[in-house]
Design a protein around this motif. Structure first.
Motif, PDB file in Angstrom:
ATOM      1  N   VAL A 142      -6.563 -13.141  -5.210  1.00 17.15           N
ATOM      2  CA  VAL A 142      -7.444 -12.855  -4.077  1.00 17.15           C
ATOM      3  C   VAL A 142      -6.944 -13.561  -2.823  1.00 17.15           C
ATOM      4  N   TRP A 143      -6.455 -14.803  -2.985  1.00 17.04           N
ATOM      5  CA  TRP A 143      -5.869 -15.478  -1.811  1.00 17.04           C
ATOM      6  C   TRP A 143      -4.675 -14.668  -1.309  1.00 17.04           C
ATOM      7  N   ASP A 144      -3.846 -14.192  -2.253  1.00 19.75           N
ATOM      8  CA  ASP A 144      -2.702 -13.374  -1.852  1.00 19.75           C
ATOM      9  C   ASP A 144      -3.171 -12.113  -1.134  1.00 19.75           C
ATOM     10  N   ALA A 145      -4.234 -11.495  -1.685  1.00 16.67           N
ATOM     11  CA  ALA A 145      -4.727 -10.259  -1.100  1.00 16.67           C
ATOM     12  C   ALA A 145      -5.202 -10.510   0.325  1.00 16.67           C
ATOM     13  N   ALA A 146      -5.885 -11.636   0.527  1.00 13.91           N
ATOM     14  CA  ALA A 146      -6.381 -11.943   1.873  1.00 13.91           C
ATOM     15  C   ALA A 146      -5.202 -12.109   2.826  1.00 13.91           C
ATOM     16  N   ALA A 147      -4.148 -12.834   2.353  1.00 13.88           N
ATOM     17  CA  ALA A 147      -2.989 -13.044   3.220  1.00 13.88           C
ATOM     18  C   ALA A 147      -2.306 -11.716   3.517  1.00 13.88           C
ATOM     19  N   ALA A 148      -2.222 -10.832   2.491  1.00 10.42           N
ATOM     20  CA  ALA A 148      -1.570  -9.538   2.691  1.00 10.42           C
ATOM     21  C   ALA A 148      -2.369  -8.682   3.673  1.00 10.42           C
ATOM     22  N   GLU A 149      -3.704  -8.712   3.570  1.00  4.37           N
ATOM     23  CA  GLU A 149      -4.540  -7.951   4.505  1.00  4.37           C
ATOM     24  C   GLU A 149      -4.340  -8.470   5.923  1.00  4.37           C
ATOM     25  N   ARG A 150      -4.194  -9.800   6.028  1.00  7.89           N
ATOM     26  CA  ARG A 150      -3.990 -10.394   7.355  1.00  7.89           C
ATOM     27  C   ARG A 150      -2.660  -9.894   7.935  1.00  7.89           C
ATOM     28  N   THR A 151      -1.610  -9.919   7.081  1.00 14.38           N
ATOM     29  CA  THR A 151      -0.304  -9.435   7.535  1.00 14.38           C
ATOM     30  C   THR A 151      -0.400  -7.988   7.987  1.00 14.38           C
ATOM     31  N   MET A 163       0.206  -6.618  -3.169  1.00  9.84           N
ATOM     32  CA  MET A 163      -0.521  -7.880  -3.091  1.00  9.84           C
ATOM     33  C   MET A 163      -1.951  -7.660  -2.638  1.00  9.84           C
TER      34      MET A 163
END
Lengths: 417, 429
Positions: free
Chosen positions: B377-386, B367
């Motif tokens: 990109v929204w998914d990527a941001a959430a995955a980076e946050r996780t 992701m």
């Protein structure tokens, strides 16, 4: 609403009783039933208040339109005649159409079956008179009265007969049917009025048999006196005032103190279905019994297939939770809030952290150090890299996508110099 | 007592007499014929109570393989038994075929075999065995269900066992039984033997050589009889699915590889699985059956949707005061780690060496890498946050003094085994 009022003193010994009336399903069902009852009652009240609309049928006794006969019935009632309306052959008898002192008039015969007409005729043997007001074109030939009927839209001049209700100068202007003999001549004792003259210009070959607009039969062994009228329009609200129509029909129908107006409807057809010698011929005689056998076999088959070979085996299933669910929900939340600044910050920090590790800096190194080191490693413009890692939040989603892709390409450049 | 489809066909045959003689009495007569035939058939059918059914066959199977369970059906009555026998198992036992058709003459016995291809780990209990017997005309069937107990334990497939030979080879290198001998911290004196060419001259024991007048070398072996405690977290965070299996299965895979490896290294391995209570405990007293015990005892353990009580699990560790290697197999979920795990860690770390091995989700990495469109990109941001939250949690654990391993399901067993070997080599156990 959710507690039961228990008699004082007994609650301690009886304990808590199951509160059946608070069962939510039952309460919901009750609510629905209540609404349905209310709706039905309301509908009934409305129907009673509004009444039914005046019928539009041809020759309907309550009809107030041009095709109805409401005016005629009103006149008869004014003259003290008791008028009942019957919609089935059974109702004719119930209304007293089978007793002396009654006249039965058959109005609209669109829904009159031969069976109903025969039954009615047989049962009303004792009535004063049976009148077929519209000539009953569909069934007259099947009633065994020795009469037939043909279409003849002409004017009738003078009656040329002597019947109690016909005066010599009564003219009729709206004849529809010509009543003809079903043999060489009218049955014995029958009286024909208003002989219909065929115009001279009709060729001999096409001349219809000469008939009458009215034929009056005396009482027979199977029926009361019968009058077949070929000018039904004369009784309608529209034409009853024309010529001498009004007097003629009022005298005809007002001869007895009680008049039963038979207006057959669909209910009558259901009660007296067409006698079907033809209908039976369509299906073989064994159809019913074979159908019984087949349905029995079907029931046995259903029972045979319906029995399980042992009970169903239940199984406790494990919970299915995807590990990515929280992350996906976080993405959905970012998206629905359109929180571009947070998303951009998260992406930038992740890239900066990875670059710091890659470039041999400490994990918590300041971002401008990382930007400088990354620019040095890749040969890119230091200001551009710094802007990429520390710039303002993207203005729209497209800018966010661009930023994310630029961050990816920066990482790739650093890792593959 | 139930009619068969053949009985239905017989009823349908009644159309013929009815067509020939269409009357109600014909129908009644035909019904009479059918009833008489059915009654006769029922009388001639063997009673389903005159059956003795026993079960034999496999009692455990590895997930992904097939087991066979047999029913021996003995006809104790005096009439020939014809009919169907169904051996009922839960759906995930994957039993085939659904029912067996068989004929057993009186006094004889027949064996029917049901093949089980389970789709889930855990215990599968057989439900009832149902026998349906029919008469010679097969018009009417008599049916009865009986309990014939049976259990098949579906074991963890242990896919990481393919890594065992290579790790054992690495272990032997440390062990001194292989050609290359290492010596240093973490090894203990084993024995003296004659020098052979190729031995490290540094390992010559000069004092013994002087006594024996021949070159004698000392041999070394790694530390043995260390206590290894593997703690499997079966709480809610282990229920999350990575790929097609829950995290717990990957954690078990790692635990089993470590158990096998440490067992070979003559360490004392104990495995504990639990959440709010201890769900399985393998003491490892008997090294020969250790791996088998672990696989078998862990098979029925499933993740539960409860928060893990680390106090209970830490109590298991504290049962022995001997310094141990404590391997916590628990997902690195920031909230769960901060609230539940970190408070109990200081006392553990003070006495033991603690390793936390966590199953990472490759889908999160995928992701964070996919950045083609706005949704990605929204998914990527959430995955980076996780990921950053996980990294923060790992860092916090590292500050307490815990070694953190975070790897995808297929890598985690190897990473954990390698970490164990590294600790062993450095004598840090």
């Amino acid at each position: 609403m959710t507690t039961t009022a228990t008699p004082a003193g007994s609650s301690a010994t009886e304990g808590v009783r199951p509160a059946a009336h608070t069962d939510p399903t039952l309460r919901r069902v009750r609510g629905v039933v209540g609404w349905v009852v209310l709706l039905v009652l309301g509908g009934i009240v409305l129907a009673l208040v509004a009444g039914s609309p005046a019928p539009q049928d041809y020759l309907h006794p309550d009809g107030t339109g041009q095709r109805g006969t409401g005016a005629l019935v009103e006149v008869l009632r004014d003259r003290g005649i008791d008028v009942d309306v019957a919609e089935t052959a059974g109702e004719v008898l119930d209304a007293g159409g089978d007793r002396p002192g009654s006249t039965v008039v058959v109005g609209n015969t669109e829904m009159l079956t031969t069976a109903a007409a025969r039954r009615m005729l047989e049962r009303t043997r004792d009535a004063d008179r049976v009148v077929f007001l519209d000539g009953a074109p569909d069934v007259l030939g099947d009633l065994g009265l020795g009469l037939g009927i043909t279409y003849a839209p002409v004017d009738a001049d003078i009656p040329r007969c002597s019947l109690p209700w016909v005066r010599p100068d009564d003219r009729v202007s709206r004849v529809t049917w010509s009543i003809v003999a079903d043999g060489p001549s009218l049955p014995q004792g029958a009286t024909g009025c208003y002989p219909l003259e065929v115009p001279d210009d009709v060729p001999q070959s096409e001349r219809p048999p000469s008939g009458y607009a009215v034929v009056d039969l005396p009482a027979g062994s199977t029926h009361a006196p019968v009058t077949v009228v070929g000018f039904p329009d004369a009784a309608t609200n529209r034409f009853v005032v024309e010529s001498e129509h009004a007097g003629l029909v009022v005298r005809l129908l007002g001869a007895s103190p009680h008049l039963v107006w038979y207006h057959p409807t669909a209910a009558d057809v259901t009660e007296n279905p067409p006698t079907g010698e033809e209908a039976e011929a369509v299906w073989p005689a064994w159809t019913t019994t074979a159908a019984v056998v087949v349905s029995l076999a079907f029931v046995v088959f259903a029972v045979a297939r319906g029995r399980r070979l042992g009970r169903l085996v239940p199984e406790p299933l494990p919970v299915v939770v995807r590990a990515t669910e929280t992350t996906e929900d976080r993405a959905r939340m970012y998206r629905s809030a359109a929180d571009r600044s947070r998303a951009a910050a998260v992406l930038r920090r992740a890239t900066a952290t990875r670059l710091a590790t890659r470039l041999g800096l400490t994990r918590g190194a300041p971002t401008d150090d990382v930007a400088r080191a990354a620019a040095a490693a890749t040969g890119l413009d230091a200001a551009a890299v710094d802007l990429l890692l520390r710039g303002a939040a993207p203005a729209d989603e497209a800018a966010l996508v661009t930023l994310a892709q630029q961050l990816t390409s920066l990482e790739e450049k650093v890792s593959t110099p | 007592m139930v009619p068969t489809t053949r009985a239905a066909a017989l009823v349908l045959l009644g159309v013929v007499p009815v067509v020939l003689r269409p009357a109600e009495s014909t129908v009644w007569a035909w019904i009479g014929v059918v009833v008489v035939l059915c009654a006769l058939d029922a009388l001639l059918a063997a009673s389903p109570t005159a059956l003795a059914i026993t079960r034999e066959g496999d009692d455990q199977v590895r997930l992904g393989e097939s087991a066979r369970t047999h029913l021996v059906v003995e006809n104790t009555g005096r009439r020939t038994l014809r009919g169907l026998v169904r051996d009922a198992w839960p759906p995930s036992a994957g039993s085939r075929p659904g029912s067996h058709r068989l004929t057993v003459p009186p006094g004889e016995r027949r064996r029917v075999t049901t093949v089980l291809s389970p789709t889930r780990r855990g215990d599968r209990l057989a439900d009832r065995v149902t026998a349906r017997t029919v008469g010679p005309l097969r018009l009417l069937a008599r049916q009865r269900s009986v309990e014939v107990p049976g259990r098949v334990r579906v074991l963890h497939p242990f896919p990481a066992r393919k890594h065992l030979p290579s790790r054992l080879a690495m272990l032997r290198q440390i062990d001194g039984r292989a050609a290359v001998r290492t010596r240093g911290q973490g090894t203990e004196f084993d024995s003296l033997r004659d020098y052979v060419e190729g031995d490290d001259v540094r390992s010559i024991d000069w004092r013994a050589t002087a006594r024996r007048r021949a070159l004698v070398v000392r041999t070394w072996q790694p530390e043995q009889h260390r206590r290894i405690l593997v703690v499997l977290d079966t709480g809610r965070t282990s229920a999350g699915r990575v790929g097609d299996a829950p995290r717990l299965d990957a954690a078990m895979d790692a635990a089993l590889l470590l158990t096998a490896l440490a067992g070979h290294a003559r360490d004392r391995v104990q495995v504990v699985a639990g959440d709010r209570t201890v769900r399985a405990r393998i003491s490892g007293a008997d090294r020969a059956t250790l791996l088998h015990d672990a696989i078998s005892r862990l098979a029925p353990v499933d993740p539960r949707l409860v928060e893990t009580d680390w106090g209970v699990l830490a109590g298991e560790v504290a049962r022995s005061t001997q310094r141990s290697l404590v391997v916590l197999l628990s997902p690195l979920e920031p909230a769960a780690v901060e609230e539940g795990l970190i408070p109990v860690l200081p006392s553990l770390v003070a006495h033991h060496r603690v390793v936390l091995a966590s199953v990472a989700d490759p889908a999160i990495d995928a992701m964070s890498r996919s950045r083609d469109g706005s949704a990605e990109v929204w998914d990527a941001a959430a995955a980076e946050r996780t990921r950053s939250l996980r990294d923060a949690a790992a860092e916090a654990l590292g500050r307490v003094g815990v070694d953190v391993l975070d790897a995808p399901p297929d890598e985690l067993p190897v990473r954990l085994a390698d970490h164990y070997l590294a600790l062993k080599r450095q004598g840090l156990l």
